[in-house]
Design a protein around this motif. Sequence first.
Motif, PDB file in Angstrom:
ATOM      1  N   PHE A  67     -12.825  -5.518   0.193  1.00 46.03           N
ATOM      2  CA  PHE A  67     -12.266  -4.295  -0.366  1.00 46.03           C
ATOM      3  C   PHE A  67     -13.394  -3.504  -1.017  1.00 46.03           C
ATOM      4  N   GLU A  68     -13.582  -2.263  -0.562  1.00 47.12           N
ATOM      5  CA  GLU A  68     -14.661  -1.417  -1.052  1.00 47.12           C
ATOM      6  C   GLU A  68     -14.106  -0.359  -2.009  1.00 47.12           C
ATOM      7  N   PRO A  69     -14.831  -0.053  -3.107  1.00 50.48           N
ATOM      8  CA  PRO A  69     -14.383   1.006  -4.020  1.00 50.48           C
ATOM      9  C   PRO A  69     -14.198   2.323  -3.279  1.00 50.48           C
ATOM     10  N   ALA A  70     -13.068   3.001  -3.551  1.00 52.38           N
ATOM     11  CA  ALA A  70     -12.760   4.248  -2.850  1.00 52.38           C
ATOM     12  C   ALA A  70     -12.659   5.445  -3.787  1.00 52.38           C
ATOM     13  N   ALA A  71     -12.170   5.234  -5.015  1.00 59.53           N
ATOM     14  CA  ALA A  71     -11.978   6.371  -5.920  1.00 59.53           C
ATOM     15  C   ALA A  71     -11.701   5.875  -7.329  1.00 59.53           C
ATOM     16  N   SER A  72     -11.902   6.769  -8.283  1.00 58.39           N
ATOM     17  CA  SER A  72     -11.519   6.539  -9.674  1.00 58.39           C
ATOM     18  C   SER A  72     -10.738   7.762 -10.127  1.00 58.39           C
ATOM     19  N   LEU A  73      -9.457   7.565 -10.425  1.00 63.03           N
ATOM     20  CA  LEU A  73      -8.577   8.665 -10.809  1.00 63.03           C
ATOM     21  C   LEU A  73      -8.540   8.750 -12.331  1.00 63.03           C
ATOM     22  N   THR A  74      -8.924   9.894 -12.860  1.00 63.80           N
ATOM     23  CA  THR A  74      -8.986  10.069 -14.307  1.00 63.80           C
ATOM     24  C   THR A  74      -8.061  11.198 -14.750  1.00 63.80           C
ATOM     25  N   GLY A  75      -7.675  11.149 -16.006  1.00 64.32           N
ATOM     26  CA  GLY A  75      -6.798  12.174 -16.567  1.00 64.32           C
ATOM     27  C   GLY A  75      -5.968  11.646 -17.718  1.00 64.32           C
ATOM     28  N   HIS A  76      -5.514  10.391 -17.606  1.00 64.88           N
ATOM     29  CA  HIS A  76      -4.771   9.797 -18.717  1.00 64.88           C
ATOM     30  C   HIS A  76      -5.709   9.590 -19.907  1.00 64.88           C
ATOM     31  N   GLN A  77      -5.171   9.783 -21.104  1.00 59.33           N
ATOM     32  CA  GLN A  77      -5.971   9.666 -22.318  1.00 59.33           C
ATOM     33  C   GLN A  77      -5.960   8.256 -22.905  1.00 59.33           C
ATOM     34  N   LEU A  78      -4.976   7.454 -22.515  1.00 57.91           N
ATOM     35  CA  LEU A  78      -4.868   6.074 -22.988  1.00 57.91           C
ATOM     36  C   LEU A  78      -4.561   5.166 -21.796  1.00 57.91           C
ATOM     37  N   ALA A  79      -4.372   3.894 -22.068  1.00 54.10           N
ATOM     38  CA  ALA A  79      -4.176   2.904 -21.007  1.00 54.10           C
ATOM     39  C   ALA A  79      -3.040   3.287 -20.061  1.00 54.10           C
ATOM     40  N   VAL A  80      -3.255   3.021 -18.779  1.00 54.39           N
ATOM     41  CA  VAL A  80      -2.215   3.194 -17.765  1.00 54.39           C
ATOM     42  C   VAL A  80      -1.508   1.850 -17.602  1.00 54.39           C
ATOM     43  N   VAL A  81      -0.186   1.832 -17.776  1.00 54.73           N
ATOM     44  CA  VAL A  81       0.537   0.558 -17.802  1.00 54.73           C
ATOM     45  C   VAL A  81       1.549   0.408 -16.673  1.00 54.73           C
ATOM     46  N   SER A  82       1.790   1.469 -15.891  1.00 55.13           N
ATOM     47  CA  SER A  82       2.761   1.366 -14.799  1.00 55.13           C
ATOM     48  C   SER A  82       2.331   2.240 -13.629  1.00 55.13           C
ATOM     49  N   LEU A  83       2.577   1.731 -12.417  1.00 54.47           N
ATOM     50  CA  LEU A  83       2.271   2.447 -11.178  1.00 54.47           C
ATOM     51  C   LEU A  83       3.406   2.232 -10.190  1.00 54.47           C
ATOM     52  N   ILE A  84       3.673   3.254  -9.377  1.00 52.33           N
ATOM     53  CA  ILE A  84       4.608   3.104  -8.263  1.00 52.33           C
ATOM     54  C   ILE A  84       4.230   4.116  -7.191  1.00 52.33           C
ATOM     55  N   VAL A  85       4.395   3.731  -5.932  1.00 49.91           N
ATOM     56  CA  VAL A  85       4.144   4.633  -4.810  1.00 49.91           C
ATOM     57  C   VAL A  85       5.476   4.995  -4.175  1.00 49.91           C
ATOM     58  N   GLY A  86       5.670   6.291  -3.931  1.00 46.93           N
ATOM     59  CA  GLY A  86       6.849   6.774  -3.231  1.00 46.93           C
ATOM     60  C   GLY A  86       6.449   7.877  -2.279  1.00 46.93           C
ATOM     61  N   GLY A  87       6.679   7.667  -0.976  1.00 48.42           N
ATOM     62  CA  GLY A  87       6.226   8.651   0.001  1.00 48.42           C
ATOM     63  C   GLY A  87       4.717   8.766  -0.048  1.00 48.42           C
ATOM     64  N   MET A  88       4.222   9.981  -0.113  1.00 45.01           N
ATOM     65  CA  MET A  88       2.777  10.208  -0.220  1.00 45.01           C
ATOM     66  C   MET A  88       2.385  10.572  -1.646  1.00 45.01           C
ATOM     67  N   ARG A  89       3.075   9.967  -2.608  1.00 42.61           N
ATOM     68  CA  ARG A  89       2.777  10.207  -4.012  1.00 42.61           C
ATOM     69  C   ARG A  89       2.551   8.881  -4.741  1.00 42.61           C
ATOM     70  N   LEU A  90       1.582   8.893  -5.651  1.00 44.10           N
ATOM     71  CA  LEU A  90       1.383   7.798  -6.593  1.00 44.10           C
ATOM     72  C   LEU A  90       1.791   8.309  -7.965  1.00 44.10           C
ATOM     73  N   TYR A  91       2.631   7.534  -8.663  1.00 39.22           N
ATOM     74  CA  TYR A  91       3.083   7.902 -10.002  1.00 39.22           C
ATOM     75  C   TYR A  91       2.511   6.894 -10.997  1.00 39.22           C
TER      76      TYR A  91
END
Length: 209
Positions: A67-91
């Motif tokens: 597995f090769e690094p692909a991206a780093s998504l930034t914007g949240h100001q504090l820890a990210v504690v939940s993720l879900i994928v629906g369609g072509m969206r990541l929440y």
Amino acid sequence: MISEGPWLFVGIPDAVKVWNMQTQAEMNLTGPTGQVYALAIGNELLFAATQDGRILAWRFSTVTNCFEPAASLTGHQLAVVSLIVGGMRLYSGSMDKTIRVWDLATLQCIQTLSDHTNVVMSLLCWDQFLLSCSLDQTIKVWAATESGNLEVTYTHKEENGALALTGMPDAQSKPVLVCSLNDNTVRLYDLPSFSDRGRIFSKQEIRAI
């Protein structure tokens, strides 16, 4: 912990542990700082929610068989504690009380949802809706408007903070929402009515369902 095909992924402090259940190969994906709180897979990418507020992404390479690094998504100001994928969206839900919506094709944030007033603990995609729960004692139902942006269509109030969400069909294939609360109970609701189906009692908090 999540699985995809032969792969098993577990978030640990400062890394994601990976096992191939067919070949018994294992590897550590480094890059996260602090605890990895959540994992998700979408558009052939593995996403990890980290304590420092980033979402890291890896893509499997058939050349290196890693597995090769692909991206780093930034914007949240504090820890990210939940993720879900629906369609072509990541929440992504965060301790900064927001939900960010990411386009899986571009990996850009296309909307920030700020209706919760405490940590967004869990996310669930159901039918055409996004459900979110928070320590602010609410479960919110989001739906897309004509513009494509998400807006809250219903807020369900709990007596305690909500920790985790999942969905399941009942014996008649009707959707049931399962939600754990920080009073050591798990609540069951019919969807979309939120009619009470009962509760399960535990001796301690249930953080994952």
